[in-house]
Each structure stands twice: as structure tokens, then as C-alpha cells.
Design a protein around this motif. Structure first.
Motif, PDB file in Angstrom:
ATOM      1  N   LEU A   9       0.835  -1.194   0.000  1.00 10.97           N
ATOM      2  CA  LEU A   9       0.000   0.000   0.000  1.00 10.97           C
ATOM      3  C   LEU A   9       0.872   1.246   0.000  1.00 10.97           C
ATOM      4  O   LEU A   9       1.967   1.259   0.576  1.00 10.97           O
ATOM      5  CB  LEU A   9      -0.911   0.009   1.224  1.00 10.97           C
ATOM      6  CG  LEU A   9      -1.983  -1.080   1.311  1.00 10.97           C
ATOM      7  CD1 LEU A   9      -2.788  -0.929   2.588  1.00 10.97           C
ATOM      8  CD2 LEU A   9      -2.913  -1.018   0.106  1.00 10.97           C
ATOM      9  N   PRO A  11      -0.193   4.607   1.195  1.00 12.64           N
ATOM     10  CA  PRO A  11      -1.137   5.570   1.769  1.00 12.64           C
ATOM     11  C   PRO A  11      -0.503   6.948   1.962  1.00 12.64           C
ATOM     12  O   PRO A  11       0.713   7.078   2.132  1.00 12.64           O
ATOM     13  CB  PRO A  11      -1.500   4.940   3.117  1.00 12.64           C
ATOM     14  CG  PRO A  11      -0.278   4.161   3.492  1.00 12.64           C
ATOM     15  CD  PRO A  11       0.304   3.651   2.199  1.00 12.64           C
ATOM     16  N   THR A  12      -1.333   7.970   1.935  1.00  8.36           N
ATOM     17  CA  THR A  12      -0.886   9.308   2.309  1.00  8.36           C
ATOM     18  C   THR A  12      -0.681   9.340   3.821  1.00  8.36           C
ATOM     19  O   THR A  12      -1.132   8.427   4.539  1.00  8.36           O
ATOM     20  CB  THR A  12      -1.932  10.345   1.900  1.00  8.36           C
ATOM     21  OG1 THR A  12      -3.132  10.110   2.658  1.00  8.36           O
ATOM     22  CG2 THR A  12      -2.232  10.257   0.407  1.00  8.36           C
ATOM     23  N   GLN A  15      -4.006   8.933   5.552  1.00  9.87           N
ATOM     24  CA  GLN A  15      -4.509   7.563   5.431  1.00  9.87           C
ATOM     25  C   GLN A  15      -3.717   6.601   6.307  1.00  9.87           C
ATOM     26  O   GLN A  15      -4.295   5.715   6.942  1.00  9.87           O
ATOM     27  CB  GLN A  15      -4.435   7.121   3.968  1.00  9.87           C
ATOM     28  CG  GLN A  15      -5.379   7.870   3.039  1.00  9.87           C
ATOM     29  CD  GLN A  15      -5.127   7.557   1.583  1.00  9.87           C
ATOM     30  OE1 GLN A  15      -4.054   7.061   1.206  1.00  9.87           O
ATOM     31  NE2 GLN A  15      -6.102   7.846   0.728  1.00  9.87           N
ATOM     32  N   ALA A  16      -2.393   6.769   6.360  1.00  6.49           N
ATOM     33  CA  ALA A  16      -1.564   5.896   7.195  1.00  6.49           C
ATOM     34  C   ALA A  16      -1.923   6.049   8.673  1.00  6.49           C
ATOM     35  O   ALA A  16      -1.952   5.057   9.415  1.00  6.49           O
ATOM     36  CB  ALA A  16      -0.088   6.208   6.970  1.00  6.49           C
ATOM     37  N   LEU A  19      -5.099   4.091   9.263  1.00  8.93           N
ATOM     38  CA  LEU A  19      -4.838   2.651   9.274  1.00  8.93           C
ATOM     39  C   LEU A  19      -4.158   2.225  10.572  1.00  8.93           C
ATOM     40  O   LEU A  19      -4.489   1.180  11.152  1.00  8.93           O
ATOM     41  CB  LEU A  19      -3.961   2.280   8.074  1.00  8.93           C
ATOM     42  CG  LEU A  19      -4.582   2.450   6.685  1.00  8.93           C
ATOM     43  CD1 LEU A  19      -3.545   2.157   5.603  1.00  8.93           C
ATOM     44  CD2 LEU A  19      -5.791   1.540   6.518  1.00  8.93           C
ATOM     45  N   THR A 129      -6.101   0.827  -6.732  1.00  9.69           N
ATOM     46  CA  THR A 129      -6.509   1.449  -5.472  1.00  9.69           C
ATOM     47  C   THR A 129      -7.423   0.493  -4.727  1.00  9.69           C
ATOM     48  O   THR A 129      -7.998  -0.432  -5.319  1.00  9.69           O
ATOM     49  CB  THR A 129      -7.244   2.782  -5.702  1.00  9.69           C
ATOM     50  OG1 THR A 129      -8.428   2.544  -6.473  1.00  9.69           O
ATOM     51  CG2 THR A 129      -6.355   3.787  -6.408  1.00  9.69           C
ATOM     52  N   VAL A 142      -6.997   4.424  -1.741  1.00 12.56           N
ATOM     53  CA  VAL A 142      -5.692   4.124  -1.156  1.00 12.56           C
ATOM     54  C   VAL A 142      -4.892   3.387  -2.225  1.00 12.56           C
ATOM     55  O   VAL A 142      -5.265   2.291  -2.636  1.00 12.56           O
ATOM     56  CB  VAL A 142      -5.819   3.266   0.115  1.00 12.56           C
ATOM     57  CG1 VAL A 142      -4.442   2.998   0.714  1.00 12.56           C
ATOM     58  CG2 VAL A 142      -6.709   3.963   1.140  1.00 12.56           C
ATOM     59  N   TRP A 171       3.160  -0.579   4.715  1.00 11.02           N
ATOM     60  CA  TRP A 171       1.822  -1.162   4.755  1.00 11.02           C
ATOM     61  C   TRP A 171       1.630  -2.145   3.607  1.00 11.02           C
ATOM     62  O   TRP A 171       2.031  -1.884   2.472  1.00 11.02           O
ATOM     63  CB  TRP A 171       0.760  -0.059   4.670  1.00 11.02           C
ATOM     64  CG  TRP A 171       0.757   0.806   5.893  1.00 11.02           C
ATOM     65  CD1 TRP A 171       1.456   1.957   6.076  1.00 11.02           C
ATOM     66  CD2 TRP A 171       0.045   0.564   7.100  1.00 11.02           C
ATOM     67  NE1 TRP A 171       1.223   2.455   7.330  1.00 11.02           N
ATOM     68  CE2 TRP A 171       0.349   1.628   7.989  1.00 11.02           C
ATOM     69  CE3 TRP A 171      -0.830  -0.431   7.529  1.00 11.02           C
ATOM     70  CZ2 TRP A 171      -0.177   1.713   9.267  1.00 11.02           C
ATOM     71  CZ3 TRP A 171      -1.365  -0.353   8.805  1.00 11.02           C
ATOM     72  CH2 TRP A 171      -1.043   0.702   9.656  1.00 11.02           C
TER      73      TRP A 171
END
Length: 412
Positions: A9, A11-12, A15-16, A19, A129, A142, A171
Motif C-alpha cells: 500500500l 497511503p498518504t 490515510q496511514a 490505518l 486502489t 488508497v 503497509w
């Protein structure tokens, strides 16, 4: 045949963070559920769910599906623990290690893997995504990255749950795929004998030697570096240890994948089966001096055997495991057995007929002959299905790793 494709993954930061908060909440809830299960000695899914389901949802803000997966993950962890206790993997009853495992409830790491089903996770493979549920709400778009081979496998065969994994700040999603097996070859032309070793990782009965000297040199260098860093015991030394902790395992796994792919591809190309030694329990049977123990216990022959087995199942190549007794002392030409036949690690010289060969190549020819004899007597392929460990244990299913996609010569 179940395989797991792992994608990375991307992620920004926002987003991280979502998560990470999700993993922490799910694993805190799983630890609490484990304490309740341990206190009441109730380890079955449905009875335990009736006691903890409501509080798991309200206390940690989990959705219905996430709460159910947390409870199931806890039950599976205790199932794994019971299996390990029964198999003796945690010592004898009453030993310190056995008591440590049984006298307190299981605790889950804050960043332990969390399973997702199709209600909590949706894949947009063409756009690369995913849309994934978190405690902060559902996050869309994501991004993830994967090789073309992995994308094709996901598109065609993805089925079932996926696991969200955080490892060293990175991730990953591990997606279960139901890959069809090829029709098994019930009439192999012959067998390709494989002798597994430490100096030479694998030697075939065709005479091909896949040397492990480079890998062994790297292992020795890494072991020396770890010793130096552990003696320093400074913050910077600890950071370096943490950074390098999985490097050797990744390298060994990559090499094992390449060897397994090459062996299976050669057997499939020539219409042969694969003959391996049954090395179960070799660590308990072999007595070594202290300097040799590290080399033996870092030897990844079970992993290589598993890789060969699952790749063989995928391509329909039969695999037969034979008794390894005296394969290194038996002459492949005349059958004479003598300890003195093994002149050195690399040289075999028969005391009866004078036959001279590389010791590992001679052993692999004996392994091939034993497998062919067993097959003619009616033996079946002993390539097992990929091992599945209930959640809570490591390595739940066989994984397709990036080395499968990178390697040019052997194929999955």
C-alpha cells in the motif's frame, strides 16, 4: 489451491494514521477479548461472541464486521496455542516455557495483522486502489503497487479475506487467491533427485550444483555484525539492529524461491517427478559442535522443501519424499555402503568399485533411485497442500513473494 498475493500500500500520511489507529484499536480489543476468554475458559467463537460482541463495538468504536473478525482472530490464536502445546513445540508440560504460554492470556501486538472481508475492503485493480474501512470511516483511493504477475493473479483468482499488515513502517495487504492446480502427472518419465545441504543448498541428479557458499558467507558476516552491535548496546546500534533484523531472512527466502522455481520448471519440462529427502526432525537427530549449530539452525531446508512442494502442486509435478539414511555413503553405481566412501564434504570415492563423483551429486542419484523404486511400488505424490495456520500464528498460507516475479529463470 490457496495462495496469498502480497501488495504494498502507498497511503498518504492522513490515510496511514487512520490505518494505524485501526490496527491499534482492533488489537487492543482482541487483547481484551483474550482476557475474557482466558478468565472464563471459553475459546469457541459463537459462545464467546455472545459475551463480548456488544462491548467490543461500543468500547473501541469497531464496526460489526470488524468486531466479529476480532473475536474470531482471538479464538484462532488459542486454537494455534493448543496445537503447539499438543505438538510439543512449547516444551514439556510443567516446563518454564510451557507455563509461560499457558498461565496468562494471549496478548496481541499493537500493529498485529487484521483480517478484512469484502464488506470492509473493496479492490479497484485496474486503478490500483482499494477502499478500506477504518475507525475514522471508510477511506477510498488508497493506492497500492504490485507486479504485473500479481495483478493478473488478483484479477483472476482473488477470493476470500485479505489481511492488513504493518511491517517496519510499511503497509501491505495480503490477499487470498484460489489458484487452480494443473492436472497431476501420474506417469512421470523419471525422477529428478534433489540433495539438500548447507554448503551446496541443492544438488540435482542431473549434476547441477546450486552452491550456497555466497549465502553462507553473507550469513557469517551478518552474524558477526549482529554480535558487534549487540555488544555496543547504544541507541544507534539498536536502530541498526532493528533495520537489519529481517534482511538475512529475506535474502534466504529469495534464494529458496529461485531454486524451487528452477527445480520445478526443469522437472515439468522433462516430464519427471521430484525426489526429496524426508528431513523431518533432523535438528533433533544431529549432534553438532557449538560452532556448527548456528549454520544448521539458520539453514532454510524446510522452507525450500515447502516451496518446491507447493510449486509442484501448481504445475502437476509429483513429489516423493524418501528415507535419507545412508544416501551420502551409498555408491550410486554399485550400491556399496561404507562410511569411508565419503572422503570429504565434496568428494565421494567408492571403496568397492572405484567410482568417483561429487559427494552431493552421488547422493542426489541415490535419492532419485529410491524415489523411482517407491513410485513403481505404487507410492503417491507426497507434495502436501500449502500449510494453513489459524490466525494468530505466522505464515497462515503460502505466499507469493516479489522474488517470484523478479526471477528470470524459474517460474511459479
Amino acid at each position: 489451491m490457496k495462495l496469498v498475493v502480497q501488495v504494498k500500500l502507498l497511503p498518504t500520511p492522513v490515510q496511514a494514521a487512520a490505518l494505524e489507529a485501526t490496527l491499534h484499536a482492533c488489537n487492543q480489543a482482541a487483547t481484551w477479548v483474550s482476557e475474557v476468554a482466558f478468565e472464563r475458559q471459553e475459546f469457541k467463537n459463537f459462545p464467546l461472541r455472545s459475551r463480548v460482541y456488544g462491548e467490543v463495538k461500543s468500547r473501541w468504536g469497531l464496526g460489526a464486521q470488524a468486531a466479529q473478525h476480532v473475536i474470531k482472530k482471538t479464538c484462532d490464536a488459542y486454537t494455534t496455542l493448543r496445537a503447539n502445546l499438543k505438538a510439543g513445540n512449547l516444551g514439556r508440560p510443567g516446563s518454564k516455557r510451557y507455563r509461560r504460554a499457558t498461565e496468562k492470556p494471549i496478548a496481541f501486538r499493537p500493529q498485529g495483522a487484521q483480517p478484512y472481508d469484502d464488506r470492509m475492503l473493496s479492490w479497484q485493480i485496474p486503478e490500483r486502489t482499494v477502499s478500506i474501512w477504518t475507525v475514522s470511516g471508510r477511506i477510498k483511493d488508497v493506492a497500492f503497487t504490485a507486479s504485473p504477475e500479481h495483478l493478473a493473479t488478483l484479477t483472476l483468482y482473488r477470493k476470500g479475506e485479505s489481511d492488513l499488515v504493518c511491517r517496519d513502517g510499511l503497509w501491505f495487504l495480503s490477499a487470498t487467491c484460489e489458484v487452480p492446480e494443473a492436472e497431476p502427472n501420474t506417469e512421470p518419465m523419471d525422477f529428478l533427485g534433489i540433495d539438500l545441504g548447507i554448503v551446496n543448498i541443492a544438488t540435482t541428479s542431473d549434476g547441477e550444483i546450486m552452491a550456497g557458499r555466497e549465502l553462507n558467507r553473507v550469513r557469517a558476516r551478518e552474524r558477526g555484525l549482529r554480535t558487534k552491535l549487540q555488544k555496543k548496546n547504544t541507541p544507534s546500534a539498536k536502530r541498526r539492529l532493528k533495520k537489519r533484523r529481517r534482511k538475512e531472512a529475506r535474502r534466504a527466502k529469495d534464494i529458496n524461491h529461485k531454486i524451487a522455481k528452477h527445480v520445478v520448471a526443469e522437472a515439468e519440462r522433462t516430464g519427471r517427478g521430484i525426489a526429496l529427502e524426508d528431513l523431518t526432525g533432523i535438528r533433533e537427530r544431529v549432534r553438532l559442535q557449538k560452532p556448527q549449530r548456528a549454520a544448521l539452525h539458520s539453514w532454510g531446508f524446510p522452507q525450500l522443501g515447502q516451496f518446491i512442494a507447493y510449486k509442484a502442486r501448481k504445475t502437476g509435478v509429483p513429489v516423493v519424499h524418501v528415507d535419507p539414511a545412508y544416501t551420502s555413503r551409498t555408491c550410486a553405481e554399485c550400491g556399496h555402503i561404507d562410511k569411508a566412501n565419503r572422503v570429504s564434504q565434496a568428494r565421494f570415492a567408492c571403496r568397492n568399485c572405484g567410482f568417483v563423483d561429487h559427494a552431493d551429486r552421488n547422493s542426489s542419484r541415490n535419492i532419485r533411485a529410491r524415489a523411482w523404486e517407491l513410485w513403481r511400488r505404487g507410492a503417491q505424490s507426497t507434495a502436501p497442500a500449502p500449510p494453513r495456520t489459524p490466525r494468530g500464528g505466522a505464515g497462515r498460507k503460502r505466499s507469493i513473494t516479489p522474488s517470484d516475479a523478479r526471477c528470470a529463470s524459474p517460474a511459479l
